[in-house]
Structures are given as structure tokens and as C-alpha cells.
Design an enzyme around this catalytic site. Structure first.
Site, short mmCIF file in Angstrom:
data_model
loop_
_atom_site.label_atom_id
_atom_site.label_comp_id
_atom_site.label_asym_id
_atom_site.label_seq_id
_atom_site.Cartn_x
_atom_site.Cartn_y
_atom_site.Cartn_z
N LYS A 44 0.86 -1.18 0.00
CA LYS A 44 0.00 0.00 0.00
C LYS A 44 0.89 1.23 0.00
O LYS A 44 1.84 1.31 0.78
CB LYS A 44 -0.86 -0.02 1.28
CG LYS A 44 -1.83 1.14 1.42
CD LYS A 44 -3.18 0.77 0.88
CE LYS A 44 -4.11 1.95 0.75
NZ LYS A 44 -3.91 2.78 -0.45
N LYS A 72 5.01 2.02 8.45
CA LYS A 72 3.82 2.80 8.86
C LYS A 72 2.60 1.87 8.99
O LYS A 72 1.86 1.95 9.98
CB LYS A 72 3.56 3.88 7.81
CG LYS A 72 2.58 4.94 8.26
CD LYS A 72 2.33 5.97 7.16
CE LYS A 72 3.58 6.69 6.75
NZ LYS A 72 3.33 7.73 5.73
N LYS A 132 5.08 2.13 -3.05
CA LYS A 132 5.06 3.54 -3.45
C LYS A 132 5.28 3.64 -4.95
O LYS A 132 5.85 2.73 -5.56
CB LYS A 132 6.19 4.32 -2.74
CG LYS A 132 5.91 5.79 -2.60
CD LYS A 132 4.94 6.06 -1.47
CE LYS A 132 4.61 7.53 -1.32
NZ LYS A 132 3.86 7.80 -0.07
N THR A 177 -4.88 12.63 7.01
CA THR A 177 -3.48 12.69 7.44
C THR A 177 -3.32 13.71 8.56
O THR A 177 -2.74 13.44 9.61
CB THR A 177 -2.58 13.05 6.24
OG1 THR A 177 -2.77 12.05 5.25
CG2 THR A 177 -1.13 13.13 6.62
P1 NAD Z 1 0.70 18.69 -1.35
O1 NAD Z 1 1.27 18.58 -2.70
O2 NAD Z 1 -0.76 18.90 -1.18
O3 NAD Z 1 1.46 19.86 -0.55
C1 NAD Z 1 2.84 20.00 -0.49
C2 NAD Z 1 3.12 21.42 -0.04
O4 NAD Z 1 4.51 21.57 0.23
C3 NAD Z 1 2.78 22.49 -1.08
O5 NAD Z 1 2.15 23.57 -0.43
C4 NAD Z 1 4.16 22.94 -1.58
O6 NAD Z 1 4.16 24.29 -2.03
C5 NAD Z 1 4.94 22.79 -0.31
N1 NAD Z 1 6.40 22.76 -0.50
C6 NAD Z 1 7.13 22.13 -1.45
N2 NAD Z 1 8.44 22.41 -1.27
C7 NAD Z 1 8.50 23.24 -0.20
C8 NAD Z 1 9.57 23.90 0.47
N3 NAD Z 1 10.82 23.74 0.06
N4 NAD Z 1 9.29 24.69 1.55
C9 NAD Z 1 8.02 24.84 1.97
N5 NAD Z 1 6.96 24.25 1.36
C10 NAD Z 1 7.22 23.46 0.30
O7 NAD Z 1 1.19 17.38 -0.59
P2 NAD Z 1 0.59 16.71 0.71
O8 NAD Z 1 -0.33 15.63 0.28
O9 NAD Z 1 0.15 17.74 1.67
O10 NAD Z 1 1.91 16.00 1.26
C11 NAD Z 1 2.87 16.71 2.03
C12 NAD Z 1 3.75 15.71 2.75
O11 NAD Z 1 2.93 14.87 3.55
C13 NAD Z 1 4.55 14.75 1.86
O12 NAD Z 1 5.77 14.43 2.48
C14 NAD Z 1 3.69 13.52 1.79
O13 NAD Z 1 4.42 12.35 1.48
C15 NAD Z 1 3.16 13.52 3.21
N6 NAD Z 1 1.95 12.74 3.38
C16 NAD Z 1 0.79 13.10 2.79
C17 NAD Z 1 -0.35 12.31 2.96
C18 NAD Z 1 -1.67 12.69 2.37
O14 NAD Z 1 -2.65 11.97 2.65
N7 NAD Z 1 -1.79 13.76 1.65
C19 NAD Z 1 -0.27 11.14 3.74
C20 NAD Z 1 0.93 10.82 4.36
C21 NAD Z 1 2.04 11.62 4.17
#
Ligand code: NAD
Length: 421
Positions: free
Chosen positions: A69, A93, A105, A189
Site C-alpha cells: 500500500k 507505517k 510507493k 493525514t
Molecule cells: P501537497 O502537494 O498537497 O502539498 C505539499 C506542499 O509543500 C505544497 O504547499 C508545496 O508548495 C509545499 N512545498 C514544497 N516544497 C517546499 C519547500 N521547500 N518549503 C516549503 N513548502 C514546500 O502534498 P501533501 O499531500 O500535503 O503532502 C505533504 C507531505 O505529507 C509529503 O511528504 C507527503 O508524502 C506527506 N503525506 C501526505 C499524505 C496525504 O494523505 N496527503 C499522507 C501521508 C504523508
């Protein structure tokens, strides 16, 4: 300077956890390599009539505890190494949360912002065409990740259905609700992290109202801001990839989210929110009780860890704190709630979606929130207790908790002493 890869650095956590448990060497041998990683090129027709090819991967890291997953990321800097590391983290996780899954992934090396909507749909469908025999509801179940969303999952599910001649919503999670998605997946999340902090607030020194700084203002960051603000906490700083804003008295989260939804950068909203613009990398060091990295990997490093003023770091992003930074934070008494626990709410509600798809019976939002809360609190408490009992970091405790479950499953097939003896 080290030339270790991201995966090598992630595997340090495995070795550390193994040193606390009596586990068979078979377990390490199985978990230190990804089971299978497929690389392909997606060739799509662009709107101007040309053809363009994009690198894509899918990794199934380990499936001892169930089908693999993990999300699919669309990012211009994705690499095979990043995909395999993220799949390794997913393995742990799912085990931390006791979900019946292994870890996987996927990624496409692309900047989706440069694509038109029709090109994005063609690319998403091409991904599923390429990996239709890799994925499956009993084999490997993708979900959204950075720069992918519910609509993309819907296109991919539709493509899978067309290829297989069936309707199999459980092949992918994070779908639009109208196509078999689960209620509560969009903020899961952030909500999982929020339940965790609330449950451990006393132990973390965060009881009562506290201040929060959030790095990355996408799905995870925005929903965390919303939940924390609604619970009476002040969001004092946020950043996106273009910059950061800071307002010690607290930012108006509703207006901030409205601005982001309208496609504006956080820095463009500073004036109307009465906030100061600061360089994006200074967000890590602002005065706040809780720091929430919610962007990408390796953002808190040896170079900036000493600037962290927060007493707690909640890793909503995957891998935002390097091993060196972890050490610095721990020496300074900063508690890190690690990614494999802190952001596990997303995969947990993905699991609920898969369960609902398979049973064909859908739960209401109240039930989803109640189940998520219960699981975050149960596993969060178990991890916290391990950290206290063994005097280790919360991260080490989470790995010990997960590795205990993984090793029990791997050892159930028989170990070296069993076969040699
Ligand atoms: P997203 O694409 O919705 O948001 C990512 C954000 O990070 C954007 O606002 C982008 O502008 C910002 N960003 C990128 N580079 C940056 C930097 N250098 N400095 C500051 N901001 C920066 O993605 P998301 O779904 O919110 O995921 C964010 C993190 O959470 C990732 O590491 C992802 O793997 C993790 N995550 C997400 C989920 C989920 O359900 N969405 C679940 C588990 C983990």
C-alpha cells in the site's frame, strides 16, 4: 560528508530498532531490500500533437503482512531511490498502525503544473496501463501523494476497470467520494496527527492553547491548520515552496486557505493578513510550541536543526528530519513525533476506504472519525509507552513497535534455527 543513499539512511532506523529486539537475522535480510521495483516510461500525446516520455516507477517493498500500500507522487525530482525509501517507510507505517498491509510507493518524474488537464489525465491513465498487472486490490493498492489528488485516483481506477473489464474500486484509495472514495479521506493525514497531539498533549507539554508553525501548505498542512485553529491554537507561521509568512498573534486560517485555493502563494497573502514575509527556510526556526513539517523529505537537517525553537515536531511529511538533525533535536530536548506514526492517519482512512469498497457498505463520517481516533490513540499510546519504558526516542519506539509486528509475521514462515535445527 556521506555518500549514503536516502534508503541507506532510512535503513539506519531499521538497524537501530533491531538492536532493541530479539529478532532473527532472516527478518533483517528480508527488510533491507525492496522486494520489487518496476521502472517504465510513460509515452503520452501532448496537446500540441508531440509525444513526450516520462520516467515512472512502482515499488512493492514488502508484502509479508498483506498487499502493498502506498501513494503515487508526481514530482520533477522523483527518483527510484526516493520511491524505494518511501515504500520502506510505508512498510513500517502500516505495521505501526497494525493495518493488514505491506508497503509500496510509486512516482512519475514530472512537474504536473506544466501539464494541461487533458495531458494530466492521459499521463495518469498511462501510469495505470503500465502498472495494471502490478497493482490490484489483493496485491498493491496505490493512493494519492504529493501533487496527485482524488481526481487522478478516479482516472486511474477507471483505467484499471477498463483494462480488467470489471468495476474494482478497491484497487486504489483516495478516490472521489462519488466513485467509491471514503468520507474523511481528504483531511485524514492531518486529522490523525491532530488526534495524536491532542491525546499526548499533557506528556508533550502542549496542554492548553499552543502556537503552531507549518512548513508546506498543501493537503496535510492546510487541514492541520484548520483543525488546530478550530481547537483554539494559534497558527503563527506557514510556508509553501515559494516563501513563508509569520504573524506572532496568529494567522487567519480561513482566509489563508481561501487564498491558496484561489491559486495564490502564501507570500502574496501576507499584506492582507497583517503578516511578515520571511525566507522559506526560516520557518523552521520561528517561535512556536509545535513545528509541523508538511512539505517534503530532508527539510530539517544538520544545518538548521539547532534553530528549532519548538518543543515538539509533528512529522506530517515523510522523512522531513534527517538522522543527524534527529540527534541534534533529541540533545536539545525536542520531541519528534515520527512520520510513520504522525502521518499514518492518511493510510488508515485509505484502509477504511478499501474495507468499505470490499464490503460494499459505507460508513458515515462520525464512524470514520471515531475509528481513526481510536486507532491513532491506541498505537500512539503504545509507541509512547515503549519510548518511556526503553528510554528511547519516539521514532525509535515507533520502529520497535512496527518491527515487532513485522518480525512476528516474517518469523511465522520459519527461521534459520527452525530449519537448521
Ligand atoms: P501537497 O502537494 O498537497 O502539498 C505539499 C506542499 O509543500 C505544497 O504547499 C508545496 O508548495 C509545499 N512545498 C514544497 N516544497 C517546499 C519547500 N521547500 N518549503 C516549503 N513548502 C514546500 O502534498 P501533501 O499531500 O500535503 O503532502 C505533504 C507531505 O505529507 C509529503 O511528504 C507527503 O508524502 C506527506 N503525506 C501526505 C499524505 C496525504 O494523505 N496527503 C499522507 C501521508 C504523508
Amino acid at each position: 560528508m556521506t555518500d549514503d543513499s536516502l534508503l541507506d539512511r532510512a535503513l539506519v532506523r531499521l538497524e537501530e530498532a533491531a538492536s532493541h529486539l530479539q529478532i532473527d537475522q532472516d527478518v533483517i535480510e528480508k527488510l533491507k531490500y525492496p522486494r520489487e521495483t518496476t521502472k517504465t516510461r510513460l509515452l503520452i500525446r501532448m496537446d500540441d500533437g508531440s509525444r513526450k516520455s516520462f520516467l515512472a516507477w512502482r515499488c512493492r517493498y514488502d508484502d509479508t503482512r498483506g498487499p502493498t500500500k502506498g501513494g503515487i507522487r508526481f514530482h520533477p525530482e522523483s527518483t527510484i531511490e526516493e520511491v524505494e525509501t518511501l515504500a520502506f517507510w510505508m512498510t513500517f507505517k502500516c505495521a505501526v498502525m497494525n493495518l493488514p498491509y505491506g508497503g509500496g510507493k510509486g512516482a512519475v518524474r514530472v512537474d504536473p503544473h506544466t501539464l494541461s488537464k487533458t495531458e494530466l489525465e492521459r499521463l495518469s491513465r498511462a501510469y495505470m496501463q503500465a502498472f495494471a498487472t502490478t497493482v490490484g486490490p489483493d496485491r498493491d493498492i496505490p493512493a494519492p501523494d504529493v501533487y496527485t489528488n482524488a481526481m487522478i485516483m478516479g482516472w486511474m481506477a477507471d483505467e484499471y476497470n477498463q483494462i480488467t473489464g470489471s468495476v474494482t474500486p478497491a484497487v486504489i484509495t483516495g478516490k472521489p467520494i462519488a466513485l467509491g472514495g471514503s468520507l474523511g479521506r481528504n483531511d485524514a493525514t492531518a486529522r490523525g496527527g491532530f488526534y495524536l497531539v491532542r491525546h499526548l498533549a499533557e506528556e508533550l507539554g502542549l496542554a492548553g492553547s499552543h502556537t503552531v508553525a507549518i512548513q508546506g501548505f498543501g493537503n496535510a498542512g492546510q487541514f492541520y491548520a484548520q483543525l488546530a485553529a478550530a481547537d483554539g491554537h494559534r497558527i503563527v507561521a506557514v510556508s509553501d515552496s515559494t516563501g513563508a509568512i509569520y504573524r506572532p498573534g496568529g494567522l487567519d486560517v480561513t482566509r489563508l486557505i481561501a487564498g491558496k485555493t484561489a491559486g495564490r502563494r502564501v507570500t502574496e497573502l501576507a499584506a492582507e493578513l497583517g503578516a511578515t514575509i520571511i525566507p522559506a527556510d526560516e520557518l523552521i526556526g520561528v517561535e512556536a510550541d509545535l513545528l509541523v513539517p508538511a512539505a517534503l523529505e530532508e527539510m530539517i537537517t544538520q544545518a538548521n536543526a539547532a534553530t528549532v525553537k519548538a518543543r515538539v515536531v509533528l512529522e506530517l511529511a515523510n522523512g522531513p528530519v534527517t538522522a543527524e538533525a534527529d540527534k541534534i533535536l533529541s540533545e536539545r530536548g525536542v520531541i519528534v513525533l515520527p512520520d510513520i506514526l504522525a502521518n499514518a492517519g492518511g493510510v488508515t482512512v485509505s484502509y477504511f476506504e478499501w474495507v468499505q469498497n470490499r464490503q460494499g457498505f459505507y460508513w458515515d463520517l462520525e464512524e470514520i472519525h471515531a475509528r481513526l481516533k481510536k486507532m491513532m490513540e491506541r498505537e500512539g499510546r503504545a509507541v509512547w509507552d515503549i519510548a518511556k519504558d526503553r528510554s528511547v526516542s519516539v521514532r525509535a519506539a515507533a520502529y520497535i513497535h512496527a518491527l515487532g509486528r513485522l518480525s512476528t509475521a516474517i518469523e511465522a514462515h520459519g527461521t534459520q534455527p527452525f530449519f537448521a535445527g
